[in-house]
Design an enzyme around this catalytic site. Structure first.
Site, PDB file in Angstrom:
ATOM      1  CB  SER A   1      -6.041   0.725  -4.081  1.00 12.23           C
ATOM      2  OG  SER A   1      -6.313   1.544  -2.968  1.00 12.23           O
TER       3      SER A   1
ATOM      4  CB  CYS B   1       4.007  -3.832   6.125  1.00 11.63           C
ATOM      5  SG  CYS B   1       3.277  -2.397   6.927  1.00 11.63           S
TER       6      CYS B   1
ATOM      7  CG  LEU C   1     -11.067   3.417  -8.994  1.00 10.36           C
ATOM      8  CD1 LEU C   1     -10.600   3.826 -10.380  1.00 10.36           C
ATOM      9  CD2 LEU C   1     -12.181   4.338  -8.539  1.00 10.36           C
ATOM     10  CD  GLN C   2     -11.537  -4.550  -4.540  1.00  6.35           C
ATOM     11  OE1 GLN C   2     -11.812  -3.525  -3.922  1.00  6.35           O
ATOM     12  NE2 GLN C   2     -11.390  -5.726  -3.937  1.00  6.35           N
ATOM     13  NE  ARG C   3     -12.580  -1.480  -0.888  1.00  3.20           N
ATOM     14  CZ  ARG C   3     -11.432  -0.963  -1.338  1.00  3.20           C
ATOM     15  NH1 ARG C   3     -10.986  -1.290  -2.531  1.00  3.20           N
ATOM     16  NH2 ARG C   3     -10.724  -0.133  -0.624  1.00  3.20           N
TER      17      ARG C   3
ATOM     18  CG  ASP D   1     -12.082   2.551   7.651  1.00  4.16           C
ATOM     19  OD1 ASP D   1     -12.400   3.378   8.522  1.00  4.16           O
ATOM     20  OD2 ASP D   1     -11.024   2.608   7.006  1.00  4.16           O
TER      21      ASP D   1
ATOM     22  CB  CYS E   1     -10.894  -3.706   4.697  1.00  4.59           C
ATOM     23  SG  CYS E   1     -12.434  -4.498   5.184  1.00  4.59           S
TER      24      CYS E   1
END
Lengths: 387, 92
Positions: free
Chosen positions: A74, A344, A76-78, A135, A198
């Site tokens: 998850s 969640c 690798l999108q950014r 973060d 995030c």
């Protein structure tokens, strides 16, 4: 800054940095300053990726990387520093391999650890500049305070969803005037729960690319002395409307670190300062394996998912969907007669839901699924989609 | 009327509106009008005592109201007010 006057370059380096050296305002001297510089990048994720890539490409001689995380798909999108082959590896190791492939003429130092009040001063003291791409609020304040206590400039950037912020903190200009720091801008952090992370709120993948590149730009300006660094100014970018604004900020007399009457002279407990510990009233938890046992044994319980509908559509484990924001208005849908397992994505929002229900409605039968649906997928149903 | 720019994290409380026009002559009245029209904004902008939260900065034009007259800072028809809360994302 580290001394640069006796820095020399090999033929290969001169060819590599040619496009820098031929800029009249930059020249060989700025390139020498880059090679002499020691820059510490805290966090090698969304922001750290472009910062590290550009600083390495630019020829910063020594780059330190602090991160304790492992590359996940998850990311690798950014996090463009990593590829599919990096998944499962320590971020610092994967980052080093990528950066050495990009520029073999630089020195990379790894800190495969979380930055803490115990190690921050010791790690940061050897560097000229810190680039903060962390973060969470406790680490933001920790990096800020350590940089101020050590007299190091802190190039700050932060992102959330579609919005980015950049500033250069604690920078002393040529006239000896010191600029503001993060505590001048935001004296105290938001209480936990009010601002989502995030991981919960999401972030558009290209945004850290834009903001992290600006952060790298400011590091290069601070190191080389070329241009006017973003000191006493606070830049924000709204990717949705493509609007950017630059505000004036200044030092404040009541800054507890370096105002008129400083009260903080050493690093503190930042988890406590940010209220992370204060609200952590223990709640009952259940592991993914225990939940699976209950399911196998046919135990009676209610399973509730407090994520958003779009997340539920990606993957669900058959729970009843009651998004976190609607939990209080749907409190009557939570059973009081049987055990209720609330989950969640990772366990944070469900913990909030449970605390709210316990405090406002007196529930005593709620269990938080540890690690959320991601933990359940890892432990019980690896064939399900992770996101 | 002054223009208030709502940051992306708070737009879910303003029906996804990025810019709002508010009729008020001070920051205090602007915030009061905003929270009256959008009650869910209140806990994000004001603390229990009704003071602007310390992790929310309000800028009039390019300047921090803490360097002007705080909540009493004057607002004119062409004033652009920016609300900028602290955000901490970067790695995850």
């Amino acid at each position: 800054m580290s001394t640069h006057t006796n820095i020399t370059f090999s033929k290969e380096e001169l060819a590599r940095y040619n496009r820098h050296i031929i800029i009249p305002e930059f020249g060989l001297e700025a390139q020498q300053k880059l090679k002499a510089a020691k820059v510490l990048v805290v966090g090698s994720g969304g922001l750290g990726s472009p910062v590290l890539l550009y600083l390495a490409a630019a020829g910063v001689g020594t780059i330190g990387i602090v991160d304790f995380d492992v590359v996940d798909d998850s990311n690798l999108q950014r996090q463009v520093l990593f590829g599919v082959e990096s998944i499962g590896k320590h971020k610092v190791d994967a980052a080093k391999a990528r950066l050495e492939a990009l520029n073999p003429h630089i020195n990379i130092i790894l800190y495969n650890t979380q930055l803490t009040s115990q190690n921050a001063l010791d790690i940061i003291k050897d560097y000229d500049v810190v680039a903060d791409g962390t973060d969470n609020f406790p680490t933001r304040y920790l990096v800020n305070d350590a940089a101020v206590l050590l007299g190091k400039p802190n190039v700050y950037a932060s992102i959330f969803q579609f919005e980015g912020q950049v500033s250069v903190f604690n920078y002393r200009n040529k006239e000896g005037v010191l600029g503001p720091n993060y505590r001048d801008l935001y004296p105290t952090p938001p209480p936990p729960g009010l601002v989502p992370s995030c991981a919960e709120g999401g972030v558009l993948g290209v945004l850290p690319g834009i903001i992290g590149s600006l952060q790298a730009l400011e590091v290069i300006k601070v190191v080389t002395g070329v241009g006017e660094p973003l000191v006493g100014r606070f830049y924000i970018f709204d990717a949705l409307n493509f609007e950017s604004r630059t505000f004036n900020i200044s030092r404040r007399d009541d800054n507890p670190l370096n105002g008129k009457n400083p009260t903080i002279t050493a690093l503190i407990d930042y988890e406590q300062f940010c209220g992370v510990k204060a609200v952590e009233k223990p709640i009952k938890e259940i592991t993914a394996k225990e939940l699976y046992d209950w399911q196998v044994k046919g135990e009676t319980f209610q399973l509730i998912d407090v994520r958003e509908p779009h997340e539920y559509d990606i993957v669900n484990i058959g729970a009843e969907l009651i998004p976190l924001a609607t939990v209080a208005t749907n409190a009557d849908k939570f059973s009081r007669d049987t055990k209720v397992v609330v989950h969640c994505k990772m366990g944070g929002r469900s913990a909030k839901a449970i605390r709210e229900l316990e405090e406002k409605f007196g529930f005593t039968n709620l269990y938080n699924l540890k690690g959320g649906i991601l933990g359940y997928i890892d432990e019980v149903q690896p064939e399900l989609t992770k996101y | 009327m002054a223009t208030v720019i709502i940051p992306t994290p708070l737009r879910k409380f303003t029906n996804n509106t990025a810019r709002l026009n508010i009729q008020a002559d001070t920051i205090e009245k602007t915030v009061s009008e905003l929270t009256f029209n959008f009650p869910e904004l209140k806990k994000h902008l004001l603390d229990e005592k009704g003071q602007i939260r310390s992790f929310v900065n309000i800028f009039v034009g390019n300047d921090d109201i803490r360097n002007l007259q705080q909540e009493k800072t004057e607002v004119k028809a062409d004033t652009v007010i920016s609300i900028v809360p602290a955000i901490a994302g970067g790695v995850q």
